[in-house]
Design a protein around this motif. Structure first.
Motif, PDB file in Angstrom:
ATOM      1  N   THR A  27       0.948  -1.030  -0.098  1.00 51.95           N
ATOM      2  CA  THR A  27       0.021   0.120  -0.018  1.00 51.95           C
ATOM      3  C   THR A  27       0.934   1.343   0.068  1.00 51.95           C
ATOM      4  OG1 THR A  27      -0.168  -0.020   2.518  1.00 51.95           O
ATOM      5  CG2 THR A  27      -1.967  -1.190   1.336  1.00 51.95           C
ATOM      6  N   LEU A  28       2.208   1.083   0.166  1.00 48.91           N
ATOM      7  CA  LEU A  28       3.001   2.237   0.114  1.00 48.91           C
ATOM      8  C   LEU A  28       3.635   2.517  -1.072  1.00 48.91           C
ATOM      9  CD1 LEU A  28       4.246   4.586   2.096  1.00 48.91           C
ATOM     10  CD2 LEU A  28       5.757   3.020   2.917  1.00 48.91           C
ATOM     11  N   ALA A  29       4.287   1.330  -1.640  1.00 49.85           N
ATOM     12  CA  ALA A  29       4.931   1.299  -3.091  1.00 49.85           C
ATOM     13  C   ALA A  29       6.019   2.426  -3.263  1.00 49.85           C
ATOM     14  CB  ALA A  29       3.807   1.317  -3.949  1.00 49.85           C
ATOM     15  N   LEU A  30       6.945   2.629  -2.375  1.00 49.44           N
ATOM     16  CA  LEU A  30       7.849   3.763  -2.363  1.00 49.44           C
ATOM     17  C   LEU A  30       8.921   3.418  -3.628  1.00 49.44           C
ATOM     18  CD1 LEU A  30       8.902   3.403   1.158  1.00 49.44           C
ATOM     19  CD2 LEU A  30       7.898   5.157   0.271  1.00 49.44           C
ATOM     20  N   PHE A  31       8.873   4.486  -4.121  1.00 54.12           N
ATOM     21  CA  PHE A  31      10.063   4.372  -5.448  1.00 54.12           C
ATOM     22  C   PHE A  31       9.433   3.403  -6.289  1.00 54.12           C
ATOM     23  CE2 PHE A  31      12.564   4.838  -1.443  1.00 54.12           C
ATOM     24  CZ  PHE A  31      12.734   6.339  -1.552  1.00 54.12           C
ATOM     25  N   GLY A  32       8.361   3.253  -6.442  1.00 53.14           N
ATOM     26  CA  GLY A  32       7.397   2.442  -7.358  1.00 53.14           C
ATOM     27  C   GLY A  32       7.585   0.963  -6.972  1.00 53.14           C
ATOM     28  N   PHE A  33       8.156   0.653  -5.953  1.00 56.28           N
ATOM     29  CA  PHE A  33       8.228  -0.768  -5.511  1.00 56.28           C
ATOM     30  C   PHE A  33       6.716  -1.105  -5.375  1.00 56.28           C
ATOM     31  CE2 PHE A  33      12.197   0.084  -2.773  1.00 56.28           C
ATOM     32  CZ  PHE A  33      13.028   0.281  -4.047  1.00 56.28           C
ATOM     33  N   ARG A  34       6.569  -2.320  -6.058  1.00 54.35           N
ATOM     34  CA  ARG A  34       5.229  -2.859  -5.562  1.00 54.35           C
ATOM     35  C   ARG A  34       5.606  -4.400  -5.804  1.00 54.35           C
ATOM     36  NH1 ARG A  34       0.208  -1.059  -4.864  1.00 54.35           N
ATOM     37  NH2 ARG A  34       0.770   1.090  -5.551  1.00 54.35           N
ATOM     38  N   GLU A  35       6.163  -4.905  -4.828  1.00 52.46           N
ATOM     39  CA  GLU A  35       6.742  -6.274  -4.969  1.00 52.46           C
ATOM     40  C   GLU A  35       5.711  -7.388  -4.995  1.00 52.46           C
ATOM     41  OE1 GLU A  35      10.131  -6.925  -4.816  1.00 52.46           O
ATOM     42  OE2 GLU A  35      10.412  -4.952  -5.150  1.00 52.46           O
ATOM     43  N   ASN A  36       5.915  -8.389  -5.221  1.00 57.89           N
ATOM     44  CA  ASN A  36       5.047  -9.560  -5.237  1.00 57.89           C
ATOM     45  C   ASN A  36       4.420  -9.729  -3.929  1.00 57.89           C
ATOM     46  OD1 ASN A  36       4.058 -12.010  -5.074  1.00 57.89           O
ATOM     47  ND2 ASN A  36       5.841 -13.199  -6.055  1.00 57.89           N
ATOM     48  N   PRO A  37       2.895  -9.821  -4.080  1.00 56.47           N
ATOM     49  CA  PRO A  37       2.076  -9.835  -3.057  1.00 56.47           C
ATOM     50  C   PRO A  37       2.088 -10.842  -1.891  1.00 56.47           C
ATOM     51  CG  PRO A  37       0.676  -9.260  -4.898  1.00 56.47           C
ATOM     52  CD  PRO A  37       2.154  -9.601  -5.217  1.00 56.47           C
ATOM     53  N   GLU A  38       2.951 -12.019  -2.522  1.00 55.90           N
ATOM     54  CA  GLU A  38       3.270 -12.801  -1.541  1.00 55.90           C
ATOM     55  C   GLU A  38       4.012 -12.537  -0.404  1.00 55.90           C
ATOM     56  OE1 GLU A  38       4.533 -16.303  -3.582  1.00 55.90           O
ATOM     57  OE2 GLU A  38       3.034 -16.422  -4.974  1.00 55.90           O
ATOM     58  N   HIS A  39       4.311 -11.420  -0.417  1.00 55.41           N
ATOM     59  CA  HIS A  39       5.792 -10.948   0.228  1.00 55.41           C
ATOM     60  C   HIS A  39       5.128  -9.716   1.157  1.00 55.41           C
ATOM     61  CE1 HIS A  39       9.438 -12.608  -1.915  1.00 55.41           C
ATOM     62  NE2 HIS A  39       8.338 -13.457  -1.946  1.00 55.41           N
ATOM     63  N   GLN A  97      -8.709   0.093   4.231  1.00 54.74           N
ATOM     64  CA  GLN A  97      -9.793  -0.244   3.125  1.00 54.74           C
ATOM     65  C   GLN A  97      -9.764  -1.690   2.782  1.00 54.74           C
ATOM     66  OE1 GLN A  97     -12.353   2.117   2.613  1.00 54.74           O
ATOM     67  NE2 GLN A  97     -11.810   2.308   0.628  1.00 54.74           N
ATOM     68  N   PHE A  98      -8.551  -2.281   2.442  1.00 55.32           N
ATOM     69  CA  PHE A  98      -8.421  -3.804   2.553  1.00 55.32           C
ATOM     70  C   PHE A  98      -9.050  -4.717   3.834  1.00 55.32           C
ATOM     71  CE2 PHE A  98      -5.193  -2.762  -0.847  1.00 55.32           C
ATOM     72  CZ  PHE A  98      -5.704  -3.344  -1.942  1.00 55.32           C
ATOM     73  N   MET A  99      -8.876  -4.181   4.909  1.00 55.88           N
ATOM     74  CA  MET A  99      -9.266  -4.560   6.032  1.00 55.88           C
ATOM     75  C   MET A  99     -10.713  -4.811   6.091  1.00 55.88           C
ATOM     76  SD  MET A  99      -6.706  -3.104   8.926  1.00 55.88           S
ATOM     77  CE  MET A  99      -4.921  -2.863   8.856  1.00 55.88           C
ATOM     78  N   ALA A 100     -11.320  -3.623   5.864  1.00 55.79           N
ATOM     79  CA  ALA A 100     -12.766  -3.425   5.736  1.00 55.79           C
ATOM     80  C   ALA A 100     -13.311  -4.408   4.673  1.00 55.79           C
ATOM     81  CB  ALA A 100     -13.245  -2.324   5.424  1.00 55.79           C
ATOM     82  N   LEU A 101     -12.672  -4.346   3.202  1.00 56.60           N
ATOM     83  CA  LEU A 101     -13.034  -5.094   2.310  1.00 56.60           C
ATOM     84  C   LEU A 101     -13.346  -6.549   2.455  1.00 56.60           C
ATOM     85  CD1 LEU A 101     -13.597  -5.344  -0.733  1.00 56.60           C
ATOM     86  CD2 LEU A 101     -11.338  -5.679  -1.302  1.00 56.60           C
ATOM     87  N   HIS A 102     -12.353  -7.131   3.172  1.00 53.86           N
ATOM     88  CA  HIS A 102     -12.214  -8.479   3.587  1.00 53.86           C
ATOM     89  C   HIS A 102     -12.570  -8.854   4.881  1.00 53.86           C
ATOM     90  CE1 HIS A 102      -9.995  -9.598  -0.019  1.00 53.86           C
ATOM     91  NE2 HIS A 102      -9.079  -8.402   0.275  1.00 53.86           N
ATOM     92  N   ARG A 103     -13.419  -7.753   5.422  1.00 57.88           N
ATOM     93  CA  ARG A 103     -14.129  -8.164   6.830  1.00 57.88           C
ATOM     94  C   ARG A 103     -13.387  -8.445   8.138  1.00 57.88           C
ATOM     95  NH1 ARG A 103     -17.441  -4.857   4.519  1.00 57.88           N
ATOM     96  NH2 ARG A 103     -19.193  -5.770   3.410  1.00 57.88           N
ATOM     97  N   VAL A 104     -12.099  -7.986   8.056  1.00 58.19           N
ATOM     98  CA  VAL A 104     -11.391  -8.050   9.273  1.00 58.19           C
ATOM     99  C   VAL A 104     -11.243  -6.838  10.105  1.00 58.19           C
ATOM    100  CG1 VAL A 104     -10.027  -9.900   8.144  1.00 58.19           C
ATOM    101  CG2 VAL A 104      -9.057  -7.678   8.067  1.00 58.19           C
ATOM    102  N   LEU A 105     -11.962  -5.754   9.592  1.00 57.29           N
ATOM    103  CA  LEU A 105     -12.083  -4.572  10.249  1.00 57.29           C
ATOM    104  C   LEU A 105     -13.413  -4.118  10.072  1.00 57.29           C
ATOM    105  CD1 LEU A 105     -10.796  -2.270  11.864  1.00 57.29           C
ATOM    106  CD2 LEU A 105     -10.280  -1.237   9.806  1.00 57.29           C
ATOM    107  N   GLN A 106     -14.177  -4.193  11.345  1.00 58.80           N
ATOM    108  CA  GLN A 106     -15.556  -3.995  11.173  1.00 58.80           C
ATOM    109  C   GLN A 106     -15.832  -3.062  12.447  1.00 58.80           C
ATOM    110  OE1 GLN A 106     -17.463  -7.761  11.430  1.00 58.80           O
ATOM    111  NE2 GLN A 106     -17.430  -8.248   9.364  1.00 58.80           N
TER     112      GLN A 106
END
Ligand SMILES: [Zn+2]
Length: 108
Positions: A27-39, A97-106
């Motif tokens: 969600t930060l993607a500093l310097f264009g980093f958007r590494e593999n979501p597995e990490h 937003q991701f927490m709410a989307l996946h219902r882990v933040l309610q």
């Protein structure tokens, strides 16, 4: 400024483990980093973002970050430039937003 009451940190295994079960991009993607979501991992806000000295923040005050961005904000990288306040707040917004989307933040 009035001191906030002390509150034990709210811990959520569901929030912490969300990137293990769902595809969550950095969600930060500093310097264009958007590494593999597995990490992607949950990184708690620290330093000036923490609520109190030596107080661990609640899990919902965490950012979903790739390992490279996590290293940068924790000072474990050769990058000396830190993200701006706007970048951190934007990453927090996106993480929640991701927490709410996946219902882990309610909200009750
Ligand atoms: Zn990243």
């Amino acid at each position: 400024m009035t001191a906030l009451p002390k509150l034990p940190p709210i811990v959520s295994v569901a929030i912490r483990n969300l990137p293990k079960h769902e595809t969550i991009p950095c969600t930060l993607a500093l310097f264009g980093f958007r590494e593999n979501p597995e990490h992607t991992v949950l990184a708690h806000l620290r330093g000036k973002w923490a609520l109190g000295m030596a107080q661990k923040p609640h899990d919902f005050f965490g950012l979903y970050l790739c390992d490279r961005c996590h290293d940068i904000i924790n000072g474990r990288s050769n990058h000396t430039e830190q993200p701006s306040d706007w970048e951190v707040l934007n990453a927090l917004y996106r993480s929640q937003q991701f927490m709410a989307l996946h219902r882990v933040l309610q909200v009750k």
